[in-house]
Design a protein around this motif. Structure first.
Motif, PDB file in Angstrom:
ATOM      1  N   GLU A 249      -7.251  16.071  40.043  1.00  0.00           N
ATOM      2  CA  GLU A 249      -7.498  16.764  38.930  1.00  0.00           C
ATOM      3  C   GLU A 249      -8.043  18.053  38.817  1.00  0.00           C
ATOM      4  OE1 GLU A 249      -8.282  13.702  39.489  1.00  0.00           O
ATOM      5  OE2 GLU A 249      -6.510  12.688  38.579  1.00  0.00           O
ATOM      6  N   GLU A 250      -8.838  18.356  39.752  1.00  0.00           N
ATOM      7  CA  GLU A 250      -9.407  19.707  39.652  1.00  0.00           C
ATOM      8  C   GLU A 250      -8.632  20.792  40.244  1.00  0.00           C
ATOM      9  OE1 GLU A 250     -13.556  20.013  41.167  1.00  0.00           O
ATOM     10  OE2 GLU A 250     -13.667  17.544  41.425  1.00  0.00           O
ATOM     11  N   PHE A 251      -7.311  20.498  40.759  1.00  0.00           N
ATOM     12  CA  PHE A 251      -6.643  21.517  41.229  1.00  0.00           C
ATOM     13  C   PHE A 251      -5.658  21.888  39.989  1.00  0.00           C
ATOM     14  CE2 PHE A 251      -7.937  19.784  45.270  1.00  0.00           C
ATOM     15  CZ  PHE A 251      -7.805  20.848  45.887  1.00  0.00           C
ATOM     16  N   GLN A 252      -5.541  23.173  39.917  1.00  0.00           N
ATOM     17  CA  GLN A 252      -4.565  23.892  38.542  1.00  0.00           C
ATOM     18  C   GLN A 252      -3.342  24.396  39.336  1.00  0.00           C
ATOM     19  OE1 GLN A 252      -6.221  26.374  35.806  1.00  0.00           O
ATOM     20  NE2 GLN A 252      -8.194  25.507  35.897  1.00  0.00           N
ATOM     21  N   GLU A 253      -2.027  24.089  38.666  1.00  0.00           N
ATOM     22  CA  GLU A 253      -0.970  24.703  38.930  1.00  0.00           C
ATOM     23  C   GLU A 253      -0.983  26.040  38.821  1.00  0.00           C
ATOM     24  OE1 GLU A 253       3.737  23.847  37.902  1.00  0.00           O
ATOM     25  OE2 GLU A 253       2.422  22.146  37.868  1.00  0.00           O
ATOM     26  N   ILE A 254      -0.576  26.789  39.750  1.00  0.00           N
ATOM     27  CA  ILE A 254      -0.622  28.407  39.526  1.00  0.00           C
ATOM     28  C   ILE A 254       0.936  28.942  40.068  1.00  0.00           C
ATOM     29  CG2 ILE A 254      -1.723  30.655  40.216  1.00  0.00           C
ATOM     30  CD1 ILE A 254      -3.265  28.903  38.243  1.00  0.00           C
ATOM     31  N   GLN A 255       1.415  29.934  39.333  1.00  0.00           N
ATOM     32  CA  GLN A 255       2.511  30.599  39.507  1.00  0.00           C
ATOM     33  C   GLN A 255       2.310  31.832  40.129  1.00  0.00           C
ATOM     34  OE1 GLN A 255       5.716  29.098  39.161  1.00  0.00           O
ATOM     35  NE2 GLN A 255       4.594  27.313  38.207  1.00  0.00           N
ATOM     36  N   ILE A 256       2.959  32.102  41.403  1.00  0.00           N
ATOM     37  CA  ILE A 256       2.745  33.435  42.345  1.00  0.00           C
ATOM     38  C   ILE A 256       3.744  34.114  41.889  1.00  0.00           C
ATOM     39  CG2 ILE A 256       2.542  34.507  44.262  1.00  0.00           C
ATOM     40  CD1 ILE A 256       0.573  32.154  45.300  1.00  0.00           C
ATOM     41  N   GLN A 257       3.763  35.248  41.132  1.00  0.00           N
ATOM     42  CA  GLN A 257       5.056  36.023  40.883  1.00  0.00           C
ATOM     43  C   GLN A 257       5.538  37.011  42.103  1.00  0.00           C
ATOM     44  OE1 GLN A 257       6.796  35.330  38.275  1.00  0.00           O
ATOM     45  NE2 GLN A 257       5.089  33.722  37.523  1.00  0.00           N
ATOM     46  N   GLY A 258       6.551  37.462  42.018  1.00  0.00           N
ATOM     47  CA  GLY A 258       7.025  38.412  43.283  1.00  0.00           C
ATOM     48  C   GLY A 258       8.627  38.145  43.420  1.00  0.00           C
ATOM     49  N   THR A 259       8.801  38.723  44.679  1.00  0.00           N
ATOM     50  CA  THR A 259      10.335  38.771  45.004  1.00  0.00           C
ATOM     51  C   THR A 259      10.815  37.354  45.268  1.00  0.00           C
ATOM     52  OG1 THR A 259       9.744  39.235  47.488  1.00  0.00           O
ATOM     53  CG2 THR A 259      10.506  41.065  45.923  1.00  0.00           C
ATOM     54  N   LYS A 260      10.128  36.485  45.650  1.00  0.00           N
ATOM     55  CA  LYS A 260      10.282  35.022  45.925  1.00  0.00           C
ATOM     56  C   LYS A 260       9.035  34.318  45.280  1.00  0.00           C
ATOM     57  CE  LYS A 260      12.699  35.307  50.342  1.00  0.00           C
ATOM     58  NZ  LYS A 260      12.560  35.059  51.699  1.00  0.00           N
ATOM     59  N   ASP A 316      -3.609  35.867  42.311  1.00  0.00           N
ATOM     60  CA  ASP A 316      -2.754  37.202  42.004  1.00  0.00           C
ATOM     61  C   ASP A 316      -3.496  38.337  43.174  1.00  0.00           C
ATOM     62  OD1 ASP A 316      -1.449  35.898  40.355  1.00  0.00           O
ATOM     63  OD2 ASP A 316      -2.255  36.793  38.700  1.00  0.00           O
ATOM     64  N   ARG A 317      -4.943  38.541  42.760  1.00  0.00           N
ATOM     65  CA  ARG A 317      -5.488  39.752  43.724  1.00  0.00           C
ATOM     66  C   ARG A 317      -5.194  39.481  45.382  1.00  0.00           C
ATOM     67  NH1 ARG A 317      -8.704  43.320  41.108  1.00  0.00           N
ATOM     68  NH2 ARG A 317      -8.082  44.493  42.860  1.00  0.00           N
ATOM     69  N   TYR A 318      -5.499  38.357  45.718  1.00  0.00           N
ATOM     70  CA  TYR A 318      -5.169  38.045  47.068  1.00  0.00           C
ATOM     71  C   TYR A 318      -3.711  38.188  47.461  1.00  0.00           C
ATOM     72  CZ  TYR A 318      -6.351  36.681  51.986  1.00  0.00           C
ATOM     73  OH  TYR A 318      -6.422  36.675  53.388  1.00  0.00           O
ATOM     74  N   SER A 319      -2.852  38.144  46.685  1.00  0.00           N
ATOM     75  CA  SER A 319      -1.334  38.208  46.884  1.00  0.00           C
ATOM     76  C   SER A 319      -1.271  39.637  47.275  1.00  0.00           C
ATOM     77  CB  SER A 319      -0.691  37.635  45.903  1.00  0.00           C
ATOM     78  OG  SER A 319      -0.829  36.482  45.800  1.00  0.00           O
ATOM     79  N   GLU A 320      -1.882  40.560  46.613  1.00  0.00           N
ATOM     80  CA  GLU A 320      -1.685  41.972  46.866  1.00  0.00           C
ATOM     81  C   GLU A 320      -1.886  42.291  48.434  1.00  0.00           C
ATOM     82  OE1 GLU A 320      -4.409  44.018  44.425  1.00  0.00           O
ATOM     83  OE2 GLU A 320      -3.469  43.454  42.525  1.00  0.00           O
ATOM     84  N   ARG A 321      -2.230  41.570  49.199  1.00  0.00           N
ATOM     85  CA  ARG A 321      -2.334  41.847  50.788  1.00  0.00           C
ATOM     86  C   ARG A 321      -0.770  41.771  51.263  1.00  0.00           C
ATOM     87  NH1 ARG A 321      -3.197  38.877  54.443  1.00  0.00           N
ATOM     88  NH2 ARG A 321      -3.770  40.498  55.887  1.00  0.00           N
ATOM     89  N   ASN A 322       0.054  41.288  50.641  1.00  0.00           N
ATOM     90  CA  ASN A 322       1.438  41.591  51.055  1.00  0.00           C
ATOM     91  C   ASN A 322       1.914  42.751  51.362  1.00  0.00           C
ATOM     92  OD1 ASN A 322       1.465  38.537  51.129  1.00  0.00           O
ATOM     93  ND2 ASN A 322       2.371  38.446  49.362  1.00  0.00           N
ATOM     94  N   TRP A 323       1.264  43.670  50.419  1.00  0.00           N
ATOM     95  CA  TRP A 323       1.844  45.090  50.421  1.00  0.00           C
ATOM     96  C   TRP A 323       1.652  45.645  51.759  1.00  0.00           C
ATOM     97  CZ3 TRP A 323       5.098  47.123  47.243  1.00  0.00           C
ATOM     98  CH2 TRP A 323       5.394  46.417  45.862  1.00  0.00           C
TER      99      TRP A 323
END
Length: 421
Positions: A249-260, A316-323
Motif C-alpha cells: 500500500e505504500e507504493f504509489q503508481e506513477i506515470q513517466i512521460q516521454g517518447t515511450k 521526473d527529475r531522475y528521468s532527465e538523466r536520459n538526455w
C-alpha cells in the motif's frame, strides 16, 4: 554527401567558426578548424580523419592530423569559448536551476597503444571489452540538452605504474573535478543526477554535500541501511532485504512521460545509510505494484529535503538523466564521437571538444531558428532534423560551387584515377 568542399560551406558555418578565430594562432589552424568541423557535420558515415579528407575537395589528411595532434592551440580555451557563445544569446543561455548530469561512456578500441585504453565495461556494447571511457558533465534545463566538459579516464593498465601512477584518477574523482569547472564558471545546478557508479560512492556523495549541491543518485541493492534492533543496538540490513518489509500500500503508481510513457510504482523511505551521517531519503522504483512480481527495481538516494520530494518529483527529475544518453547516441551516430585515429591523450581530448563544437553549432541554430527559416519546411524539433537541414544547405551550396568550378572538380577526380573525369 560523398563529395563536398570547404569553399561551398554555408555562410552561417563560417560565422560560427569566426567566433573561435582569435584562439587559433595562424591561417592554417583556422582553415583546418573549419575543415574538421565541416567533416564532422558532413554526410560521410565514417568520421575519422582519413575519411573526412577523402570526401572533401581541398582537404588533406596530413594537415588535419597535424592540426589535431601537433598544432599549438588549446582545447580547453575552445570549449570555454563555446559555452560563452551559448550564454550570450537569450534563446540559448544557461538557465538557473538546471540539472547537471554526470555520466561516462565507453568506446570500443582494439590494441593497447591508445591513451587510456584498457579492458573495462563498455556501455555501447553492454559488456566488458577493450576500449576507452570518458567522463562527462551534461546540462539539461527543460529547453536544451548541452554537453559541458569531458575527461578521458585513464585505465590503470594504460599507465606505467598502474593504479599507483600519479596520473591515475578514479571516475568519481574526475567527475568532481568537472563539477568544479562548472561551479567556477558560475554555473550552479539545481540538482546533480548520477547513476549508481557514482551514487554508490560514499566519498563522492560527501564531496557533493560539502559543495552544498543537491543530488539524486542510484545506489546498489546491496547497500547497507542502519536500523535499531529490539534491544536498541544498531545493526545493518541490505536495502533489497529492507524493501520486503514495506507494505504494498505504500507504493504509489506513477506515470513517466516521454517518447515511450511507462508506469512505475514508487515508495519513499527515510533511513540512515552506512558510512553517511544523518538520514537520507531513498526511493524504491519498481516496474510492478508488488515486490515479488517486479523484474526491474531501482534504488535512488537524495539529500533534498522538504515536501518537494514526492514520488512523482523524484522520478521526473531522475528521468532527465536520459538526455545524456540521447546526446551520446547523437554524437556517436552523427558526429563520430567514438571514431578517432589518434593515440595520444591530447589528440583524443581535442577530438572530443571539436565534436562538442559541431554539436553546439547545430543546437545553437536549432534554438535560434536560423536553419528553419532558410533550409527547412517544418519545425526542427530534434538534433537529427536540424542537422539534416544544415546538410541540405551544404548540398545546395556544393551544387552551386560545382557549376562554377567544374574544371577544379574534374582535376580532383582525375587525380584519384577516375577515367570518366
Amino acid at each position: 554527401m560523398k563529395e563536398t568542399t570547404p569553399a561551398a560551406m554555408p555562410p552561417c558555418f563560417n560565422r560560427w567558426c569566426q567566433k573561435f578565430d582569435d584562439l587559433l594562432q595562424n591561417k592554417s589552424q583556422k582553415r583546418e578548424f573549419r575543415h574538421y568541423l565541416g567533416g564532422l557535420l558532413g554526410e560521410s558515415e565514417r568520421k575519422n580523419i582519413y575519411q573526412m579528407a577523402s570526401d572533401s575537395v581541398g582537404v588533406t589528411y596530413h594537415k588535419l592530423h597535424h592540426f589535431l595532434t601537433e598544432a599549438t592551440w588549446s582545447a580547453q580555451q575552445i570549449n570555454e569559448r563555446r559555452l560563452k557563445v551559448m550564454n550570450k544569446c537569450s534563446q540559448t543561455k544557461i538557465n538557473r536551476g538546471f540539472s547537471l548530469i554526470i555520466d561516462d561512456s565507453g568506446h570500443r578500441k582494439s590494441g593497447n597503444f591508445t591513451a587510456g585504453v584498457g579492458r573495462q565495461y563498455i556501455g555501447e556494447i553492454g559488456k566488458t571489452d577493450n576500449g576507452n571511457v570518458v567522463v562527462t558533465t551534461h546540462l539539461y534545463d527543460g529547453k536544451k540538452s548541452l554537453p559541458l566538459d569531458i575527461e578521458l579516464y585513464q585505465h590503470g593498465n594504460s599507465l606505467p605504474s598502474g593504479k599507483k601512477d600519479p596520473k591515475f584518477k578514479k571516475k568519481p574523482t574526475l567527475a568532481l573535478e568537472l563539477i568544479d569547472k562548472s561551479l567556477n564558471r558560475g554555473y550552479r545546478p539545481g540538482i546533480v543526477l548520477i547513476d549508481s557508479a557514482y551514487g554508490n560512492n560514499t566519498s563522492c556523495l560527501r564531496k557533493l554535500e560539502e559543495k552544498n549541491l543537491k543530488y539524486i543518485g542510484g545506489i546498489a541493492k546491496n547497500r547497507n541501511l542502519l536500523f535499531k534492533t529490539s534491544s536498541g543496538k544498531l545493526d545493518t540490513i541490505r536495502i533489497d532485504e529492507y524493501v520486503q518489509w514495506i507494505s504494498d500500500e505504500e507504493f504509489q503508481e506513477i506515470q513517466i512521460q516521454g517518447t515511450k510513457p511507462r508506469t512505475v510504482w514508487v515508495a519513499i523511505i527515510e533511513v540512515e545509510i552506512s558510512r553517511l551521517e544523518g538520514q537520507r531519503k531513498i526511493a524504491i522504483v519498481m516496474n510492478a505494484p508488488v515486490f515479488e512480481e517486479a523484474e526491474d527495481i531501482d534504488y535512488l538516494i537524495t539529500n533534498v529535503e522538504g515536501e518537494i520530494v514526492t514520488e512523482q518529483w523524484i522520478v521526473d527529475r531522475y528521468s532527465e538523466r536520459n538526455w545524456v544518453e540521447v546526446f551520446y547516441r547523437e554524437a556517436k551516430g552523427w558526429l563520430g564521437l567514438s571514431e578517432y585515429q589518434v593515440r595520444e591523450k591530447k589528440g583524443l581530448e581535442r577530438h572530443f571538444v571539436l565534436v562538442f563544437c559541431a554539436y553546439t553549432f547545430i543546437l545553437w541554430h536549432k534554438l535560434t531558428g536560423g536553419l528553419r527559416r532558410r533550409w527547412a519546411n517544418k519545425p526542427l524539433n530534434t538534433f537529427p532534423e536540424a542537422l539534416e537541414a544544415f546538410r541540405t544547405a551544404m548540398s545546395y551550396r556544393f551544387v552551386e560551387w560545382l557549376n562554377q568550378n567544374c574544371d577544379v572538380f574534374k582535376a580532383y577526380k582525375a587525380s584519384l584515377g577516375f577515367v570518366w573525369a
